[in-house]
Design an enzyme around this catalytic site. Structure first.
Site, PDB file in Angstrom:
ATOM      1  N   LYS A  22       0.853  -1.215   0.000  1.00  0.00           N
ATOM      2  CA  LYS A  22       0.000   0.000   0.000  1.00  0.00           C
ATOM      3  C   LYS A  22       0.878   1.251   0.000  1.00  0.00           C
ATOM      4  O   LYS A  22       0.664   2.182  -0.786  1.00  0.00           O
ATOM      5  CB  LYS A  22      -0.876  -0.002   1.234  1.00  0.00           C
ATOM      6  N   ASN A  23       1.905   1.260   0.860  1.00  0.00           N
ATOM      7  CA  ASN A  23       2.693   2.487   1.038  1.00  0.00           C
ATOM      8  C   ASN A  23       3.707   2.732  -0.059  1.00  0.00           C
ATOM      9  O   ASN A  23       4.379   3.762  -0.058  1.00  0.00           O
ATOM     10  CB  ASN A  23       3.375   2.481   2.414  1.00  0.00           C
ATOM     11  N   CYS A 121      -4.537  12.272  12.878  1.00  0.00           N
ATOM     12  CA  CYS A 121      -5.253  10.997  12.914  1.00  0.00           C
ATOM     13  C   CYS A 121      -5.036  10.404  14.303  1.00  0.00           C
ATOM     14  O   CYS A 121      -4.413  11.026  15.171  1.00  0.00           O
ATOM     15  CB  CYS A 121      -4.733  10.062  11.825  1.00  0.00           C
ATOM     16  N   ARG A 126       0.512  14.489  12.922  1.00  0.00           N
ATOM     17  CA  ARG A 126       0.914  14.260  11.526  1.00  0.00           C
ATOM     18  C   ARG A 126       1.082  15.575  10.737  1.00  0.00           C
ATOM     19  O   ARG A 126       0.447  15.790   9.736  1.00  0.00           O
ATOM     20  CB  ARG A 126      -0.074  13.354  10.812  1.00  0.00           C
ATOM     21  N   ASP A 311       5.300   0.561  11.920  1.00  0.00           N
ATOM     22  CA  ASP A 311       4.058  -0.076  11.452  1.00  0.00           C
ATOM     23  C   ASP A 311       3.938  -1.529  11.898  1.00  0.00           C
ATOM     24  O   ASP A 311       2.916  -2.157  11.645  1.00  0.00           O
ATOM     25  CB  ASP A 311       3.959   0.012   9.925  1.00  0.00           C
ATOM     26  N   ARG A 403      -8.409  -0.583   5.011  1.00  0.00           N
ATOM     27  CA  ARG A 403      -7.516   0.397   4.394  1.00  0.00           C
ATOM     28  C   ARG A 403      -6.187  -0.236   4.012  1.00  0.00           C
ATOM     29  O   ARG A 403      -5.504   0.247   3.119  1.00  0.00           O
ATOM     30  CB  ARG A 403      -7.246   1.550   5.370  1.00  0.00           C
TER      31      ARG A 403
HETATM   32  C1  EPZ Z   1       4.456   6.984   6.251  1.00  0.00           C
HETATM   33  O1  EPZ Z   1       3.709   8.002   6.885  1.00  0.00           O
HETATM   34  C2  EPZ Z   1       3.546   5.758   6.200  1.00  0.00           C
HETATM   35  N1  EPZ Z   1       2.353   6.058   5.410  1.00  0.00           N
HETATM   36  C3  EPZ Z   1       3.133   5.360   7.619  1.00  0.00           C
HETATM   37  O2  EPZ Z   1       2.354   4.172   7.534  1.00  0.00           O
HETATM   38  C4  EPZ Z   1       4.394   5.057   8.416  1.00  0.00           C
HETATM   39  O3  EPZ Z   1       4.050   4.749   9.744  1.00  0.00           O
HETATM   40  C5  EPZ Z   1       5.331   6.282   8.402  1.00  0.00           C
HETATM   41  O4  EPZ Z   1       5.617   6.656   7.031  1.00  0.00           O
HETATM   42  C6  EPZ Z   1       6.646   6.012   9.118  1.00  0.00           C
HETATM   43  O5  EPZ Z   1       7.287   4.922   8.523  1.00  0.00           O
HETATM   44  C7  EPZ Z   1       2.436   5.986   4.055  1.00  0.00           C
HETATM   45  O6  EPZ Z   1       3.482   5.702   3.497  1.00  0.00           O
HETATM   46  C8  EPZ Z   1       1.178   6.272   3.295  1.00  0.00           C
HETATM   47  P1  EPZ Z   1       6.627  10.361   8.252  1.00  0.00           P
HETATM   48  P2  EPZ Z   1       4.272   9.537   6.863  1.00  0.00           P
HETATM   49  O7  EPZ Z   1       6.524  11.606   7.467  1.00  0.00           O
HETATM   50  O8  EPZ Z   1       4.982   9.792   5.602  1.00  0.00           O
HETATM   51  C9  EPZ Z   1       6.587  13.632  11.716  1.00  0.00           C
HETATM   52  C10 EPZ Z   1       0.525   2.754   7.944  1.00  0.00           C
HETATM   53  O9  EPZ Z   1       0.143   2.205   8.980  1.00  0.00           O
HETATM   54  N2  EPZ Z   1       6.514  14.618  10.638  1.00  0.00           N
HETATM   55  O10 EPZ Z   1       7.827   9.475   8.080  1.00  0.00           O
HETATM   56  O11 EPZ Z   1       3.155  10.423   7.260  1.00  0.00           O
HETATM   57  C11 EPZ Z   1       5.342  12.750  11.790  1.00  0.00           C
HETATM   58  O12 EPZ Z   1       4.321  13.371  12.546  1.00  0.00           O
HETATM   59  C12 EPZ Z   1       0.982   4.195   7.967  1.00  0.00           C
HETATM   60  O13 EPZ Z   1       0.609   2.187   6.826  1.00  0.00           O
HETATM   61  C13 EPZ Z   1       6.576  15.964  10.947  1.00  0.00           C
HETATM   62  O14 EPZ Z   1       6.674  16.341  12.112  1.00  0.00           O
HETATM   63  O15 EPZ Z   1       5.331   9.466   8.065  1.00  0.00           O
HETATM   64  C14 EPZ Z   1       5.871  11.510  12.467  1.00  0.00           C
HETATM   65  O16 EPZ Z   1       5.919  11.729  13.867  1.00  0.00           O
HETATM   66  C15 EPZ Z   1       0.795   4.828   9.349  1.00  0.00           C
HETATM   67  N3  EPZ Z   1       6.529  16.880   9.942  1.00  0.00           N
HETATM   68  C16 EPZ Z   1       7.298  11.402  11.920  1.00  0.00           C
HETATM   69  O17 EPZ Z   1       7.639  12.713  11.429  1.00  0.00           O
HETATM   70  C17 EPZ Z   1       6.426  16.499   8.628  1.00  0.00           C
HETATM   71  O18 EPZ Z   1       6.405  17.389   7.738  1.00  0.00           O
HETATM   72  C18 EPZ Z   1       7.440  10.414  10.754  1.00  0.00           C
HETATM   73  O19 EPZ Z   1       6.459  10.755   9.797  1.00  0.00           O
HETATM   74  C19 EPZ Z   1       6.363  15.123   8.327  1.00  0.00           C
HETATM   75  C20 EPZ Z   1       6.415  14.204   9.342  1.00  0.00           C
END
Ligand code: EPZ
Length: 424
Positions: A22-23, A121, A126, A311, A403
């Protein structure tokens, strides 16, 4: 609202085919906006999140054909060759945060984008500040108005050296796509290294992008004028594979997981082995078993790839709840990713949360109960606990599962689980 009913206690035996990731599929679909030529994706999982991304991209004016492949997955052909709409509306974006991945491609292709802020969420606020600040470094003007990101780059985006303060999967993906069509060279430092990013980069290169350092924390992108058509097969879902690997261990069964990339599962395999599970790697088949379903307690800390994946944190907590001994599980990626703890506690698990860590005191028997799913991975954690528990479990709000897990009940029933979906 559907429920899932499970009667626990059956050791799972047999084979489970693993779907596409999915990701990986979601950013790959967004990449179709970068070219007027068609992008064909195979091994796309048939999931609610994919449907939402189809709805969003069609709203932008992308023509999409979807064809089921045998009994698992889809083939999508996406063509963004007409008049494109620059707006990603709230009523679609609110359904799936990954919608924000259209921001970089729209800005690169059209020079402007109006994208609803995704909102938080269950697992955290996020934010997308890293996405926005990096795009500003590439020459974008960003204004936040009435819940929308108004982005414009009237002279086009230009290359920049961007050092992320911490690893972000989504920000790396957005900037990788934006930089592919920017003028000049972009360097992304402290970039995320997840396999899904490598998959996206390899697809972009096949479309004509000039990217070096793929798979490392430093990506160098030389912008090109246009990208062209390609066919791309989505990588297998390492989190789905890890989830079913835990299902084998927690039920004391033995499962052959078909079509996996074991090289994407290093930390998961290491943790399963530490817990006492037997893991055999046979090329694209991973065999996972455990004689009793009661692993050894051990500690995990979630980290960016190649560390232990966040995850998989909830799934491992279910496994540790029935282990012999105690485990300390530390979540470093998201600020609120223990929503599954109170639900596991209803099933008699012994878990104490202190800030970002959970102490899990394993014991022999979880008890079936009625529980509530709160987010995608928390939902599947409850499924795993129910498969091992004594008695019956009812899981509410299973739309979360739809999802991210293609045909979950069918795949589990085929290996002996007593599981059914009930509409209420
Ligand atoms: C991706 O989310 C995945 N989703 C998530 O999977 C996964 O848990 C996550 O990466 C971490 O591996 C998809 O790929 C669709 P991040 P993403 O940006 O990109 C903070 C699932 O269960 N952050 O790496 O949103 C954020 O809040 C889902 O399949 C900021 O602060 O994750 C988090 O604490 C859940 N500012 C951390 O960084 C930003 O601009 C990592 O987030 C961006 C992120």
């Amino acid at each position: 609202m559907d429920q899932i009913h499970i009667t626990g206690g059956q050791p799972l035996q047999g084979t489970i085919p693993i779907s596409g990731a999915k990701n990986a599929a979601l950013p790959l679909m967004a990449a179709s906006l970068l070219s007027k030529d068609s992008l064909t994706l195979t091994n796309v999982p048939d999931l609610a999140d994919i449907d939402t991304m189809v709805e969003l991209l069609e709203n932008h004016g992308v023509t999409i054909t979807s064809m089921p492949i045998n009994d698992l997955g889809l083939e999508l052909t996406l063509t963004a060759n007409g008049q494109l709409d620059k707006t990603a509306p709230y009523d679609i974006v609110r359904k799936m945060r990954a919608s924000v991945l259209v921001l970089g491609p729209l800005l690169a292709r059209l020079g402007e984008a109006i994208v609803s802020m995704p909102g938080g969420c269950a697992i955290g606020t996020r934010p997308i500040d890293l996405h926005l600040s990096a795009l500003v470094q590439m020459g974008a003007q960003i204004e936040l108005k009435e819940g929308y990101v108004h982005a414009s780059a009237p002279d086009g985006l230009h290359g920049a050296t961007i050092r992320f303060p911490f690893v972000s999967v989504g920000a790396t993906e957005n900037l990788l796509m934006a930089a592919s069509l920017a003028k000049g060279t972009t360097i992304l430092e402290n970039a995320a290294r997840e396999p899904e990013i490598t998959d996206l980069a390899e697809c972009l290169v096949a479309m004509g992008a000039d990217i070096h350092g793929i798979g490392t924390e430093s990506l160098v992108i030389q912008g090109v004028d246009t990208l062209h058509s390609t066919d791309h097969r989505v990588i297998p879902d390492r989190i789905e594979a890890g989830t079913y690997a835990v299902a084998a261990a927690i039920t004391g069964g033995s499962l052959d997981l078909l079509g996996v990339r074991s090289d994407h599962l290093g930390a998961v395999i290491e943790s399963l082995t530490k817990a006492g599970a037997n893991v055999a790697n046979g090329g694209d088949t991973l065999t996972v078993s455990h004689p009793t379903g009661h692993c050894r307690g051990f500690d995990v800390i979630s980290q960016p790839y190649p560390g232990f994946p966040t995850d998989m944190q909830a799934q491992f907590m279910a496994l540790m709840a029935t282990a012999d001994g105690a485990s300390l599980i530390t979540e470093t990626i998201f600020e609120n990713r223990f929503m599954h703890v109170p639900e596991l506690t209803r099933m008699s698990a012994d878990i104490t949360v202190h800030g970002g860590s959970a102490m899990v005191r394993g014991h022999r028997a979880l008890k079936g109960a009625e529980v509530m799913a709160t987010d995608l991975r928390a939902s599947v954690c409850l499924v795993l606990a129910a498969l091992a528990a004594e008695g019956d479990t009812i899981i509410n709000r299973v739309y979360h599962l739809d999802r991210g897990y293609e045909r979950l009940e069918d795949k589990l029933r085929a290996v002996g689980a007593k599981i059914e979906r009930v509409s209420v």
